[in-house]
Design a protein around this motif. Structure first.
Motif, PDB file in Angstrom:
ATOM      1  N   VAL A  92       0.831  -1.211   0.000  1.00 12.13           N
ATOM      2  CA  VAL A  92       0.000   0.000   0.000  1.00 12.13           C
ATOM      3  C   VAL A  92       0.866   1.262   0.000  1.00 12.13           C
ATOM      4  N   ARG A 138       3.797   1.588  -1.026  1.00 12.69           N
ATOM      5  CA  ARG A 138       4.557   1.696  -2.285  1.00 12.69           C
ATOM      6  C   ARG A 138       3.655   2.152  -3.436  1.00 12.69           C
ATOM      7  N   VAL A 139       2.495   1.525  -3.563  1.00 14.08           N
ATOM      8  CA  VAL A 139       1.672   1.827  -4.740  1.00 14.08           C
ATOM      9  C   VAL A 139       0.798   3.069  -4.548  1.00 14.08           C
ATOM     10  N   THR A 140       0.298   3.289  -3.337  1.00 17.82           N
ATOM     11  CA  THR A 140      -0.618   4.431  -3.182  1.00 17.82           C
ATOM     12  C   THR A 140       0.124   5.727  -2.823  1.00 17.82           C
ATOM     13  N   GLU A 141       1.279   5.599  -2.190  1.00 17.27           N
ATOM     14  CA  GLU A 141       2.023   6.805  -1.802  1.00 17.27           C
ATOM     15  C   GLU A 141       3.318   6.975  -2.593  1.00 17.27           C
ATOM     16  N   GLY A 142       3.694   5.941  -3.300  1.00 21.17           N
ATOM     17  CA  GLY A 142       4.938   6.025  -4.068  1.00 21.17           C
ATOM     18  C   GLY A 142       6.163   6.144  -3.177  1.00 21.17           C
TER      19      GLY A 142
END
Lengths: 219, 185
Positions: B144, B146-150
Motif C-alpha cells: 500500500v 509503495r503503490v498508493t504513496e509512491g
C-alpha cells in the motif's frame, strides 16, 4: 497471464510513475519503456486499480487544523502574559504585607504623635498590678498591695513603646531592699492553703406587716 | 539504490515547520493539507472503516505536540505515517481484546466489506482490494505504501521497522500474489 518484467530497475519506478512523483527524466524513461513492455503496462494497471481501491474518504482539513496546538511562539507569548500577571500580583501582596508590618511598628507615625499600643511587660512574682502608662519610663513603684489595680502616669522604661501601655507590674530588680522586705513579709503572712469553708453570714428573715398607709413594716 | 521514491526530500516540510515554530499558524494548515489525504488513505487501506477523520486528526495533534523533538532524521511524512501506524496498531489491539470478549458477528463484517465495495467504482479495483486481503499484514502495508504513496523502500523500511531489501522482497511478493489472484478471478 501476467508476468514480471525482467527490468527490475524499471519496475521500481512504476509506483512513482502512477503517483507522479518521478523526476521528469525518470518519467520520460518509463514512458519509453511502457511503449514496448506489456508486462509493465499490466503492472501499471494493477497499481492504478490499487490506488482506486483505497481512495480515502475526504478528510476535514479545517477541523484538523482547528484541533492543532498553538504555535510555540504564541504559546510562549501567552505564557509570558500569564507570568507577568502573576509577578504583578505577587509584588502587590508583598507591598501590602510590608506596609501592614511598617504600620503596626509605627514607622509611618510622625515623631511625637501618640498611638494606642498594647504591650505586656514581664510581671514580678506574686504581683498583679494593672498599670496604664503614658509616654513612659521606669515602672511604677510596686507599693501597691497584692491584687490591686493602679493607674499610673509614670514615664515609660522604653522609648520605643509610646502611648498607653498595659503593664502587670515592674521587675523585682527595680524594687529597693525595703520594698522587697515589705513584699516578702506580706507573702509570709499569707496562708499557703486557703480556708476550706468561708465563714457563713446569716441574715435573719423578718416578716413584713402591712400598715394602714399602704406601706409595710418589719415585725 | 533507493529508486522510485518520491522526489520531495522533505525540505518543503522542514521550511513549513520552521515557519510554524516562528508563529505562523498557516504553515500548520499547509502541512495538514499536504499529508492528510495520504494518511487517510493509509488508514483506510489498513482496514479502518470508521473514524478515519479522528485518526488523522489524532496523528497531527500528536505530531504537532512533539514537533520540537522532530530531528528530521526521516522526512515529516515518514514520521506522520509512523505515528498513524502506531495509532492503528493500538486500535487493532484494542479491537482484538474487545473481540475476545464479544462474540464476533460475521454478518456485520461482510456488510462492512459490501459497503466498501459500493464506494469502489470498478470491478478491477474491487478485485485488487480482495486480493490484498490475502496478503500478510506486513506485505499489505509495504504494498500500500509503495503503490498508493509512491514511497521509496528506504522510507517504508524506516516506517515499518524493517530493512530496505526486505521491503523490496515484500513488495514484489505482494505484487505477484495480487496478479495471480486477478488471473484466477
Amino acid at each position: 497471464m501476467m508476468h514480471d518484467c525482467a527490468d527490475g530497475q524499471m519496475r521500481d519506478l512504476l509506483p512513482g510513475y502512477v503517483n507522479k512523483t518521478l523526476s521528469a527524466e525518470d518519467h520520460a524513461a518509463v514512458d519509453n519503456h511502457l511503449a514496448t513492455c506489456d508486462d509493465c503496462v499490466a503492472e501499471i494497471e494493477v497499481i492504478e486499480a490499487a490506488v482506486r481501491a483505497f481512495a480515502a474518504p475526504q478528510v476535514n482539513i479545517a477541523k484538523i487544523v482547528k484541533a492543532l496546538p498553538a504555535t510555540p511562539r504564541s504559546a510562549k507569548r501567552s505564557m509570558f502574559a500569564g507570568t507577568a500577571w502573576r509577578v504583578a500580583a505577587a509584588i502587590g501582596v508583598v507591598l501590602i504585607g510590608a506596609g501592614s508590618v511598617f504600620a503596626l511598628r509605627g514607622f509611618f507615625v510622625p515623631a511625637g504623635t501618640q498611638t494606642q499600643t498594647a504591650a505586656v511587660a514581664p510581671a514580678p512574682a506574686a504581683s498583679a498590678t494593672l498599670a496604664t502608662t503614658e509616654p513612659v519610663a521606669p515602672p511604677a513603684p510596686v507599693a501597691a498591695p497584692i491584687a490591686t489595680a493602679a493607674t499610673t502616669n509614670a514615664p515609660a522604661a522604653s522609648s520605643k513603646h509610646r502611648g498607653t501601655t498595659i503593664s502587670f507590674g515592674g521587675g523585682l530588680s527595680d524594687l529597693s531592699d525595703a520594698q522587697l522586705d515589705a513584699l516578702m513579709s506580706e507573702l509570709d503572712a499569707l496562708d499557703s492553703i486557703p480556708s476550706a469553708e468561708p465563714e457563713t453570714h446569716l441574715t435573719p428573715i423578718v416578716p413584713m406587716i402591712p400598715q394602714a398607709d399602704g406601706g409595710h413594716h418589719a415585725q | 539504490m533507493d529508486v522510485g521514491g518520491r522526489q520531495d526530500d522533505g525540505s518543503a516540510d522542514i521550511a513549513l515547520i520552521e515557519r510554524w515554530k516562528g508563529g505562523d499558524q498557516r504553515a500548520a494548515a499547509e502541512i495538514v493539507q499536504r499529508h492528510a489525504q495520504a494518511l487517510a488513505r493509509f488508514a483506510a487501506s489498513s482496514g479502518e472503516r470508521e473514524e478515519i477523520d479522528e485518526l488523522v486528526q489524532d496523528t497531527f495533534v500528536r505530531a504537532f505536540n512533539s514537533l520540537d523533538s522532530f530531528r528530521a532524521d526521516s522526512t515529516l511524512r515518514t514520521w506522520l505515517f509512523t505515528i498513524l501506524r502506531r495509532l492503528l496498531l493500538d486500535r487493532k489491539r484494542a479491537e482484538k481484546r474487545r473481540r475476545n470478549q464479544v462474540e464476533l458477528d460475521e454478518g456485520h463484517a461482510v456488510e462492512a466489506y459490501d459497503a466498501l465495495d459500493t464506494l469502489v467504482a470498478d470491478e478491477t479495483a474491487i478485485q485488487v482490494r480482495r486480493a490484498m486481503e490475502r496478503l500478510s499484514p506486513l506485505q499489505k502495508e509495504v504494498f500500500v505504501l509503495r503503490v498508493t504513496e509512491g514511497m521509496a523502500y528506504g522510507e517504508i523500511a524506516k516506517l515499518v521497522g524493517s530493512t530496505e531489501g526486505a521491503c523490496r522482497v515484500h513488495y514484489h511478493n505482494a505484487m505477484r500474489s495480487v496478479k495471480e489472484f486477478l488471473d484466477d478471478a
